[in-house]
Write a protein that holds these residues in place. Structure first.
Motif, PDB file in Angstrom:
ATOM      1  N   ALA A  59       1.126  -1.090  -0.449  1.00 14.31           N
ATOM      2  CA  ALA A  59       0.473  -0.236  -0.457  1.00 14.31           C
ATOM      3  C   ALA A  59       0.827   1.324   0.075  1.00 14.31           C
ATOM      4  CB  ALA A  59      -0.989  -0.200   1.556  1.00 14.31           C
ATOM      5  N   GLY A  60       0.622   1.981  -1.125  1.00 13.76           N
ATOM      6  CA  GLY A  60       1.085   3.537  -1.522  1.00 13.76           C
ATOM      7  C   GLY A  60       0.726   4.370   0.449  1.00 13.76           C
ATOM      8  N   PHE A  61       0.965   5.301   0.572  1.00 12.35           N
ATOM      9  CA  PHE A  61       0.646   6.021   1.058  1.00 12.35           C
ATOM     10  C   PHE A  61       0.954   7.440   1.752  1.00 12.35           C
ATOM     11  CE2 PHE A  61       3.174   3.593   4.154  1.00 12.35           C
ATOM     12  CZ  PHE A  61       3.502   4.736   4.954  1.00 12.35           C
ATOM     13  N   TRP A  62       1.065   8.442   1.605  1.00 17.15           N
ATOM     14  CA  TRP A  62       1.177   9.860   1.742  1.00 17.15           C
ATOM     15  C   TRP A  62       0.500  10.414   2.892  1.00 17.15           C
ATOM     16  CZ3 TRP A  62       3.098  11.703  -2.989  1.00 17.15           C
ATOM     17  CH2 TRP A  62       2.791  10.955  -4.110  1.00 17.15           C
ATOM     18  N   ILE A  63       1.016  11.553   3.662  1.00 17.65           N
ATOM     19  CA  ILE A  63       0.712  11.623   4.522  1.00 17.65           C
ATOM     20  C   ILE A  63       0.776  13.866   4.268  1.00 17.65           C
ATOM     21  CG2 ILE A  63       1.024  13.016   7.602  1.00 17.65           C
ATOM     22  CD1 ILE A  63       1.696  10.110   7.831  1.00 17.65           C
ATOM     23  N   GLY A  64      -0.820  14.198   4.386  1.00 19.20           N
ATOM     24  CA  GLY A  64      -0.809  15.398   3.794  1.00 19.20           C
ATOM     25  C   GLY A  64      -0.950  16.339   4.535  1.00 19.20           C
ATOM     26  N   THR A  65      -1.571  17.461   3.842  1.00 22.80           N
ATOM     27  CA  THR A  65      -2.726  18.267   4.538  1.00 22.80           C
ATOM     28  C   THR A  65      -3.084  19.388   3.449  1.00 22.80           C
ATOM     29  OG1 THR A  65      -1.268  18.848   6.127  1.00 22.80           O
ATOM     30  CG2 THR A  65      -2.433  20.664   5.795  1.00 22.80           C
ATOM     31  N   LYS A  66      -4.688  19.239   3.490  1.00 24.27           N
ATOM     32  CA  LYS A  66      -5.601  19.430   3.375  1.00 24.27           C
ATOM     33  C   LYS A  66      -6.809  21.082   3.006  1.00 24.27           C
ATOM     34  CE  LYS A  66      -5.207  16.806  -0.777  1.00 24.27           C
ATOM     35  NZ  LYS A  66      -5.990  15.885  -2.319  1.00 24.27           N
ATOM     36  N   LEU A  67      -6.985  22.102   2.236  1.00 23.09           N
ATOM     37  CA  LEU A  67      -7.331  23.205   2.966  1.00 23.09           C
ATOM     38  C   LEU A  67      -9.129  22.289   3.418  1.00 23.09           C
ATOM     39  CD1 LEU A  67      -7.334  26.319   1.351  1.00 23.09           C
ATOM     40  CD2 LEU A  67      -6.214  26.432   2.815  1.00 23.09           C
ATOM     41  N   MET A  75      -4.226   6.498   1.254  1.00 28.24           N
ATOM     42  CA  MET A  75      -4.133   5.371   0.924  1.00 28.24           C
ATOM     43  C   MET A  75      -3.497   5.641  -0.560  1.00 28.24           C
ATOM     44  SD  MET A  75      -5.949   3.211   3.431  1.00 28.24           S
ATOM     45  CE  MET A  75      -6.069   1.209   2.489  1.00 28.24           C
ATOM     46  N   ASP A  76      -2.383   5.265  -1.136  1.00 28.56           N
ATOM     47  CA  ASP A  76      -2.652   4.946  -2.869  1.00 28.56           C
ATOM     48  C   ASP A  76      -1.802   3.930  -3.561  1.00 28.56           C
ATOM     49  OD1 ASP A  76      -2.403   6.167  -5.362  1.00 28.56           O
ATOM     50  OD2 ASP A  76      -0.681   7.004  -5.005  1.00 28.56           O
ATOM     51  N   ASN A  77      -2.478   3.389  -4.515  1.00 31.64           N
ATOM     52  CA  ASN A  77      -2.558   1.909  -5.365  1.00 31.64           C
ATOM     53  C   ASN A  77      -1.677   1.012  -3.955  1.00 31.64           C
ATOM     54  OD1 ASN A  77      -2.169   3.125  -7.923  1.00 31.64           O
ATOM     55  ND2 ASN A  77      -0.610   4.518  -6.948  1.00 31.64           N
ATOM     56  N   VAL A  78      -3.102   0.249  -3.751  1.00 31.79           N
ATOM     57  CA  VAL A  78      -3.133  -0.794  -2.520  1.00 31.79           C
ATOM     58  C   VAL A  78      -3.382  -1.873  -3.354  1.00 31.79           C
ATOM     59  CG1 VAL A  78      -4.482  -2.106  -0.234  1.00 31.79           C
ATOM     60  CG2 VAL A  78      -4.453   0.545  -0.819  1.00 31.79           C
ATOM     61  N   VAL A  79      -2.659  -3.010  -3.161  1.00 25.03           N
ATOM     62  CA  VAL A  79      -2.135  -4.351  -4.031  1.00 25.03           C
ATOM     63  C   VAL A  79      -2.621  -5.211  -3.195  1.00 25.03           C
ATOM     64  CG1 VAL A  79      -0.225  -3.687  -4.797  1.00 25.03           C
ATOM     65  CG2 VAL A  79      -1.782  -5.481  -6.741  1.00 25.03           C
ATOM     66  N   ILE A 109      -8.449   9.297   6.454  1.00 22.81           N
ATOM     67  CA  ILE A 109      -7.621   9.090   5.649  1.00 22.81           C
ATOM     68  C   ILE A 109      -8.810   9.150   4.730  1.00 22.81           C
ATOM     69  CG2 ILE A 109      -7.203   6.333   5.337  1.00 22.81           C
ATOM     70  CD1 ILE A 109      -7.176   5.433   8.592  1.00 22.81           C
ATOM     71  N   ALA A 110      -7.926   8.998   3.869  1.00 22.53           N
ATOM     72  CA  ALA A 110      -8.581   9.161   1.871  1.00 22.53           C
ATOM     73  C   ALA A 110      -8.196   8.481   1.089  1.00 22.53           C
ATOM     74  CB  ALA A 110      -8.035  10.735   1.445  1.00 22.53           C
ATOM     75  N   LEU A 111      -8.765   8.043   0.262  1.00 23.81           N
ATOM     76  CA  LEU A 111      -8.809   7.101  -0.713  1.00 23.81           C
ATOM     77  C   LEU A 111      -9.381   7.156  -2.573  1.00 23.81           C
ATOM     78  CD1 LEU A 111     -10.135   3.905  -1.100  1.00 23.81           C
ATOM     79  CD2 LEU A 111      -9.114   3.883   1.151  1.00 23.81           C
TER      80      LEU A 111
END
Length: 141
Positions: A59-67, A75-79, A109-111
């Protein structure tokens, strides 16, 4: 017993090409490496589930901030490797990243899941995710 490992460097991620190719069969080491070169500086990491030297899931993942939501984990590209599907590997990764988001003081968490991937939609809803809206895209290439 499967082991969970977070990957943060390109060399370790490149070793995961074969499982990435289950999502993107046309990816070569060069294509994958070029993309990682662009993603890693933006806090991209991978979580892998390994047993007996075999990657069972990624599972790819990023931690970030959005308005709109503040701090979040995406979570990104879970296989899950095709040989290990329906054995709880997806749940292991999802639960781990859920706890990571809590530990990192994320608000959510977003995906993304394709509108045609009903299995993924059911899986994520069973893990407490709800659809918030549509992720629109406009293809340029």
């Amino acid at each position: 017993m499967p082991q969970l490992i977070e990957l943060g460097n390109k060399a370790d991620m490149l070793e995961q090409l074969s499982i990435i190719q289950q999502l993107y069969p046309d990816y070569t080491l060069e294509i994958y490496g070029d993309l990682l070169d662009k993603m890693i500086p933006h806090n991209y990491k991978q979580l892998i589930v390994v047993e007996n030297g075999i990657t069972m899931g990624l599972a790819g993942f990023w931690i970030g901030t959005k308005l709109w939501c503040g701090k979040y984990l995406e979570m990104d590209n879970v296989v899950v490797h095709e040989d290990f599907r329906s054995k709880g590997i997806g749940s292991i990764m999802t639960n781990y990243l859920n706890q990571k988001a809590i530990d990192e003081n994320c608000n959510m968490i977003a995906l993304d899941a394709y509108t045609t991937n009903f299995g993924a939609q059911k899986f994520y809803m069973n893990h407490g995710f709800v659809p918030k809206g549509f992720h629109f895209v406009k293809y340029l290439k």
